[in-house]
Design a protein around this motif. Structure first.
Motif, short mmCIF file in Angstrom:
data_model
loop_
_atom_site.label_atom_id
_atom_site.label_comp_id
_atom_site.label_asym_id
_atom_site.label_seq_id
_atom_site.Cartn_x
_atom_site.Cartn_y
_atom_site.Cartn_z
N ARG A 56 10.32 112.71 38.55
CA ARG A 56 10.34 111.95 37.29
C ARG A 56 10.33 112.93 36.13
O ARG A 56 9.75 113.98 36.20
CB ARG A 56 9.13 111.03 37.23
N GLY A 57 11.02 112.55 35.06
CA GLY A 57 11.01 113.37 33.86
C GLY A 57 12.41 113.76 33.44
O GLY A 57 13.36 113.73 34.23
N ALA A 58 12.52 114.11 32.19
CA ALA A 58 13.81 114.46 31.60
C ALA A 58 14.47 115.59 32.39
O ALA A 58 13.86 116.63 32.62
CB ALA A 58 13.63 114.88 30.15
N GLY A 59 15.70 115.35 32.80
CA GLY A 59 16.45 116.36 33.53
C GLY A 59 16.05 116.52 34.98
O GLY A 59 16.62 117.32 35.70
N ASN A 71 15.58 113.70 37.06
CA ASN A 71 15.77 112.44 37.77
C ASN A 71 17.03 112.42 38.62
O ASN A 71 17.66 111.38 38.77
CB ASN A 71 15.76 111.27 36.79
N SER A 122 20.78 111.22 27.51
CA SER A 122 20.02 112.47 27.55
C SER A 122 20.69 113.44 28.54
O SER A 122 20.65 114.66 28.34
CB SER A 122 18.57 112.23 27.92
N ASN A 123 21.27 112.93 29.57
CA ASN A 123 22.07 113.75 30.46
C ASN A 123 23.01 112.85 31.25
O ASN A 123 22.87 111.62 31.23
CB ASN A 123 21.20 114.60 31.40
N GLN A 163 24.99 112.64 35.17
CA GLN A 163 25.09 113.21 36.51
C GLN A 163 26.34 112.65 37.20
O GLN A 163 26.80 111.56 36.88
CB GLN A 163 23.85 112.83 37.32
N TYR A 200 28.11 112.05 41.12
CA TYR A 200 27.87 111.95 42.55
C TYR A 200 29.19 111.67 43.25
O TYR A 200 30.11 111.06 42.68
CB TYR A 200 26.90 110.80 42.86
N GLN A 231 24.78 118.03 37.11
CA GLN A 231 24.14 117.39 35.96
C GLN A 231 24.56 118.14 34.70
O GLN A 231 24.55 119.37 34.68
CB GLN A 231 22.62 117.42 36.10
N VAL A 277 23.75 118.43 30.54
CA VAL A 277 22.66 118.12 29.62
C VAL A 277 23.02 118.35 28.16
O VAL A 277 22.65 117.58 27.28
CB VAL A 277 21.40 118.94 29.98
N SER A 319 21.74 109.07 32.06
CA SER A 319 20.29 109.01 31.91
C SER A 319 19.98 108.73 30.44
O SER A 319 20.48 109.41 29.55
CB SER A 319 19.67 110.33 32.35
N TYR A 339 11.04 106.18 31.22
CA TYR A 339 11.04 107.02 32.40
C TYR A 339 12.42 107.61 32.68
O TYR A 339 12.74 107.92 33.81
CB TYR A 339 10.56 106.23 33.61
N ASN A 340 13.23 107.80 31.63
CA ASN A 340 14.55 108.38 31.82
C ASN A 340 15.36 107.64 32.87
O ASN A 340 15.79 108.20 33.87
CB ASN A 340 14.45 109.87 32.20
N LEU A 384 18.14 105.98 34.98
CA LEU A 384 19.48 106.43 35.35
C LEU A 384 20.33 105.21 35.69
O LEU A 384 19.94 104.40 36.52
CB LEU A 384 19.39 107.36 36.57
#
Lengths: 114, 112
Positions: free
Chosen positions: A96-99, A101, B30-31, B33, B35, B48, B50, B92, B97-98, B100
């Motif tokens: 968990r957490g920014a970057g 996940n 925020s980012n 990803q 897959y 990923q 960022v 994200s 809790y970010n 996705l």
């Protein structure tokens, strides 16, 4: 290090029955996600658990439920099974957490409802 | 609500041709990803991104994150049959809790 494990690999049920699917996350991961993937289609988000609590829920009826245990493993329950519940159910885990996940997926449980 | 749109849904190419899939969000990410899911397999994390405007390469794959951090692309140069599968982007969103959110995926078929 073991990856995400799911059981059973295959599950055959009949309409109206209940199904229980299990997932063990990667050691150290506190978040567990459940997805439904019908044949040839995308990932439909079902549930997200973190630290034992439900953080988010997808657009599925209440007969889809689950829980996360103190060891962070998780269970998905599907009640009153319908034919259209036949799909691959994927579990993923993450930190968990920014970057952090990034989700690591298990091989899935193939549920067939007859 | 928070959504990640991905196009195209399907792409058929001849081996050796290039391929690109695009992802868009209406809100800043925020980012992002990426897959890949091979036929009969499960999604596997590729990369990923960022930073705004970030570009990363993995052999024949080039990943880009837009300057506004609202869009991204995956480009494959000179596709091979091993590239077959479905490519998913996942955005994200900051806060909480970010969370996705996965795009619908682009299924790539490569004809030899």
């Amino acid at each position: 290090e073991a990856g995400v494990t799911q059981s059973p690999t295959h599950l055959i049920k009949t309409r109206g029955q209940q199904a229980t699917l299990r997932c063990s996350p990667i050691s150290g991961h506190t978040s567990v996600y459940w997805y439904q993937q019908a044949l040839g289609l995308g990932l439909q988000f079902l549930l997200w658990y973190d630290e034992g609590e439900e953080r988010n829920r997808g657009n599925f009826p209440p007969r889809f439920s689950g829980r996360q245990f103190p060891n962070y493993s998780s269970e998905l329950n599907v009640n009153a099974l319908e034919l259209e519940d036949s799909a691959l159910y994927l579990c993923a885990s993450s930190l968990r957490g920014a970057g952090k996940n990034i989700q690591y997926f298990g091989a899935g449980t193939r549920l067939s409802v007859l | 609500g928070q959504q990640v749109m991905q196009i195209p849904q399907y792409q058929h190419v001849q081996e050796g041709e290039d391929f690109t899939t695009y992802c868009n969000s209406s809100t800043t990410l925020s980012n992002i990803q990426w897959y890949k899911q091979r036929p009969g397999g499960h999604p596997v994390f590729l990369i990923q991104l960022v930073k705004s405007g970030e570009v990363k390469k993995q052999k024949r794959l080039t990943f880009q994150f837009g300057e506004a951090k609202k869009n991204s692309s995956l480009h494959i140069t000179a596709t091979q049959t091993t590239d077959v599968g479905t490519y998913f982007c996942a955005g994200s969103f900051s806060g909480g809790y970010n969370k996705l959110i996965f795009g619908a995926g682009t299924r790539l078929a490569v004809h030899p």
